[in-house]
Design a protein around this motif. Structure first.
Motif, PDB file in Angstrom:
ATOM      1  N   VAL A 141      -6.362   1.732  14.251  1.00 21.10           N
ATOM      2  CA  VAL A 141      -6.310   0.582  15.155  1.00 21.10           C
ATOM      3  C   VAL A 141      -6.161   1.090  16.593  1.00 21.10           C
ATOM      4  N   PRO A 142      -7.041   0.680  17.526  1.00 23.86           N
ATOM      5  CA  PRO A 142      -6.897   1.136  18.912  1.00 23.86           C
ATOM      6  C   PRO A 142      -5.512   0.889  19.502  1.00 23.86           C
ATOM      7  N   MET A 143      -4.857  -0.201  19.104  1.00 20.67           N
ATOM      8  CA  MET A 143      -3.514  -0.488  19.615  1.00 20.67           C
ATOM      9  C   MET A 143      -2.429   0.280  18.865  1.00 20.67           C
ATOM     10  N   LYS A 144      -2.840   1.040  17.838  1.00 20.37           N
ATOM     11  CA  LYS A 144      -1.960   1.970  17.115  1.00 20.37           C
ATOM     12  C   LYS A 144      -0.784   1.306  16.415  1.00 20.37           C
ATOM     13  N   ARG A 145      -0.979   0.092  15.954  1.00 17.99           N
ATOM     14  CA  ARG A 145       0.054  -0.583  15.175  1.00 17.99           C
ATOM     15  C   ARG A 145      -0.577  -1.709  14.379  1.00 17.99           C
ATOM     16  N   ALA A 146       0.117  -2.113  13.338  1.00 17.56           N
ATOM     17  CA  ALA A 146      -0.286  -3.317  12.609  1.00 17.56           C
ATOM     18  C   ALA A 146       0.136  -4.546  13.396  1.00 17.56           C
ATOM     19  N   GLY A 147      -0.587  -5.625  13.198  1.00 14.68           N
ATOM     20  CA  GLY A 147      -0.199  -6.880  13.818  1.00 14.68           C
ATOM     21  C   GLY A 147       0.913  -7.550  13.043  1.00 14.68           C
ATOM     22  N   GLN A 148       1.524  -8.525  13.659  1.00 13.50           N
ATOM     23  CA  GLN A 148       2.572  -9.314  13.017  1.00 13.50           C
ATOM     24  C   GLN A 148       2.032 -10.711  12.684  1.00 13.50           C
ATOM     25  N   PRO A 149       2.525 -11.324  11.606  1.00 18.50           N
ATOM     26  CA  PRO A 149       2.074 -12.677  11.277  1.00 18.50           C
ATOM     27  C   PRO A 149       2.203 -13.647  12.453  1.00 18.50           C
ATOM     28  N   GLU A 150       3.227 -13.449  13.259  1.00 20.09           N
ATOM     29  CA  GLU A 150       3.438 -14.333  14.415  1.00 20.09           C
ATOM     30  C   GLU A 150       2.310 -14.218  15.433  1.00 20.09           C
ATOM     31  N   MET A 160       0.842  -1.202   0.000  1.00 22.13           N
ATOM     32  CA  MET A 160       0.000   0.000   0.000  1.00 22.13           C
ATOM     33  C   MET A 160       0.874   1.247   0.000  1.00 22.13           C
ATOM     34  N   PRO A 161       0.366   2.355  -0.527  1.00 20.04           N
ATOM     35  CA  PRO A 161       1.067   3.631  -0.340  1.00 20.04           C
ATOM     36  C   PRO A 161       1.271   3.887   1.161  1.00 20.04           C
ATOM     37  N   GLN A 162       2.405   4.449   1.501  1.00 19.27           N
ATOM     38  CA  GLN A 162       2.768   4.608   2.906  1.00 19.27           C
ATOM     39  C   GLN A 162       1.744   5.413   3.694  1.00 19.27           C
ATOM     40  N   ASP A 163       1.166   6.450   3.073  1.00 16.49           N
ATOM     41  CA  ASP A 163       0.204   7.267   3.797  1.00 16.49           C
ATOM     42  C   ASP A 163      -1.083   6.499   4.088  1.00 16.49           C
ATOM     43  N   LYS A 180      -4.413   3.559   8.145  1.00 12.25           N
ATOM     44  CA  LYS A 180      -5.045   2.329   8.642  1.00 12.25           C
ATOM     45  C   LYS A 180      -4.500   1.967  10.020  1.00 12.25           C
ATOM     46  N   GLU A 181      -3.199   2.134  10.214  1.00 17.79           N
ATOM     47  CA  GLU A 181      -2.608   1.874  11.536  1.00 17.79           C
ATOM     48  C   GLU A 181      -3.195   2.803  12.582  1.00 17.79           C
ATOM     49  N   ALA A 182      -3.384   4.072  12.224  1.00 14.33           N
ATOM     50  CA  ALA A 182      -3.925   5.053  13.177  1.00 14.33           C
ATOM     51  C   ALA A 182      -5.342   4.700  13.596  1.00 14.33           C
ATOM     52  N   ILE A 227     -16.253 -21.110  16.481  1.00 17.94           N
ATOM     53  CA  ILE A 227     -16.023 -19.720  16.877  1.00 17.94           C
ATOM     54  C   ILE A 227     -15.104 -19.017  15.880  1.00 17.94           C
ATOM     55  N   THR A 228     -15.146 -17.699  15.916  1.00 16.21           N
ATOM     56  CA  THR A 228     -14.265 -16.866  15.105  1.00 16.21           C
ATOM     57  C   THR A 228     -13.540 -15.901  16.028  1.00 16.21           C
ATOM     58  N   ILE A 229     -12.228 -15.911  15.979  1.00 17.25           N
ATOM     59  CA  ILE A 229     -11.412 -15.044  16.837  1.00 17.25           C
ATOM     60  C   ILE A 229     -10.810 -13.930  15.995  1.00 17.25           C
ATOM     61  N   GLU A 230     -11.049 -12.691  16.396  1.00 10.08           N
ATOM     62  CA  GLU A 230     -10.458 -11.547  15.715  1.00 10.08           C
ATOM     63  C   GLU A 230      -9.039 -11.314  16.227  1.00 10.08           C
ATOM     64  N   VAL A 231      -8.117 -11.103  15.309  1.00 10.62           N
ATOM     65  CA  VAL A 231      -6.740 -10.737  15.645  1.00 10.62           C
ATOM     66  C   VAL A 231      -6.496  -9.416  14.937  1.00 10.62           C
ATOM     67  N   ALA A 232      -7.010  -8.343  15.528  1.00  8.11           N
ATOM     68  CA  ALA A 232      -7.098  -7.065  14.811  1.00  8.11           C
ATOM     69  C   ALA A 232      -6.747  -5.858  15.675  1.00  8.11           C
ATOM     70  N   GLY A 233      -6.191  -6.087  16.857  1.00  4.60           N
ATOM     71  CA  GLY A 233      -5.790  -4.959  17.700  1.00  4.60           C
ATOM     72  C   GLY A 233      -6.962  -4.085  18.141  1.00  4.60           C
ATOM     73  N   GLY A 234      -8.167  -4.647  18.091  1.00  4.26           N
ATOM     74  CA  GLY A 234      -9.351  -3.893  18.500  1.00  4.26           C
ATOM     75  C   GLY A 234     -10.018  -3.120  17.372  1.00  4.26           C
ATOM     76  N   ARG A 235      -9.448  -3.214  16.184  1.00  3.94           N
ATOM     77  CA  ARG A 235     -10.027  -2.473  15.058  1.00  3.94           C
ATOM     78  C   ARG A 235     -11.392  -3.064  14.678  1.00  3.94           C
ATOM     79  N   HIS A 236     -12.380  -2.207  14.538  1.00  4.52           N
ATOM     80  CA  HIS A 236     -13.741  -2.594  14.165  1.00  4.52           C
ATOM     81  C   HIS A 236     -14.399  -3.490  15.203  1.00  4.52           C
ATOM     82  N   MET A 237     -14.044  -3.314  16.466  1.00  3.27           N
ATOM     83  CA  MET A 237     -14.701  -4.136  17.498  1.00  3.27           C
ATOM     84  C   MET A 237     -16.092  -3.572  17.778  1.00  3.27           C
TER      85      MET A 237
END
Length: 245
Positions: free
Chosen positions: A206-215, A194-197, A202-204, A235-245
């Motif tokens: 996210v409530p945790m203010k960062r992208a997640g890591q594959p790990e 993606m373009p850096q901006d 998108k990172e901004a 069940i479905t588990i979100e791994v999204a740093g709180g984004r769109h909760m």
């Protein structure tokens, strides 16, 4: 003893990104892992970095014959199949007005049909073994909220959630658990394109203010494959740093 000691897992789309991160964690937790990928050479190269507990094979998850062959390859290499991770995926982003029918069908086929074929081939094998099993399907937060230009991807990822619940009901009496993961913004080659901006915006968000890591996605995949989640299915588990909760 690792959390997956003695288990055998098959991870599709395993040559890179989230798939490789999942395979790596599984090996670290004591599993033997088959990495399946459309690029068979890349799958074998990735497996070689994980040592004797991993192997790689070529597989197109849209092809029912290929899916059966990757299951057979796993059993030939390691003797059984305990865990299936349906991770293979593609994107063909475009607005509805610009998206072609071919682009729509490609994404639906890889994600939705590929996941369905994987479960259809794995479930009878796990039933025959008589020791239960775990199937983990990779959805996306896009399947929950939709993203502009992703009518194909969002539809496929939402469909995976519904399909997961249906097959979880079928597998439950055989102790075969079927669950899904919905990653959000994950730092990967695809998102970094993606373009850096746009990535920063998108990172901004996210409530945790960062992208997640594959790990971090892989850690949840370990939980769902292990006895730590022995009473979790459908069940479905979100791994999204709180984004769109």
């Amino acid at each position: 003893m690792g959390l997956l000691e003695g288990k055998v897992a098959l991870v599709t789309g395993g040559a890179q990104g989230i798939g490789l991160a999942v395979a790596t964690r599984y090996v670290e937790e004591g599993a033997r892992v088959m990495l399946a990928d459309l690029d068979g050479a890349a799958a074998q190269e990735a497996a070689a970095t994980l040592g004797e507990s991993a192997a790689g094979c070529a597989a197109d998850v849209v092809d029912d014959g290929d899916v059966i062959r990757m299951i057979d390859a796993t059993i030939d290499a390691f003797g059984r199949l305990d865990v299936l991770v349906n991770n293979a995926g593609i994107t063909r982003d475009a607005s509805l007005a610009k998206m072609t029918l071919a682009e729509f069908r490609q994404v639906i086929d890889v994600h939705l049909q590929g996941t369905w074929l994987g479960m259809k081939a794995a479930l009878p094998v796990m039933k025959a073994q008589g020791e239960g099993g775990a199937i983990i399907n990779m959805s996306s937060i896009s399947g929950k909220i939709g993203n502009f230009g992703q009518s194909n991807y969002a539809a496929a990822k939402a469909g995976i959630v519904g399909m997961t619940k249906s097959v979880a009901r079928e597998g439950a009496k055989h102790a075969i658990r079927v669950n899904a993961i919905q990653p959000g913004l994950i730092d990967s080659a695809m998102t970094r394109a993606m373009p850096q901006d746009i990535f920063a915006a998108k990172e901004a968000d996210v409530p945790m203010k960062r992208a997640g890591q594959p790990e971090e996605v892989a850690g949840v995949a370990v939980f769902l494959a292990s006895e730590l989640s022995s009473y979790c299915t459908g069940i479905t588990i979100e791994v999204a740093g709180g984004r769109h909760m």
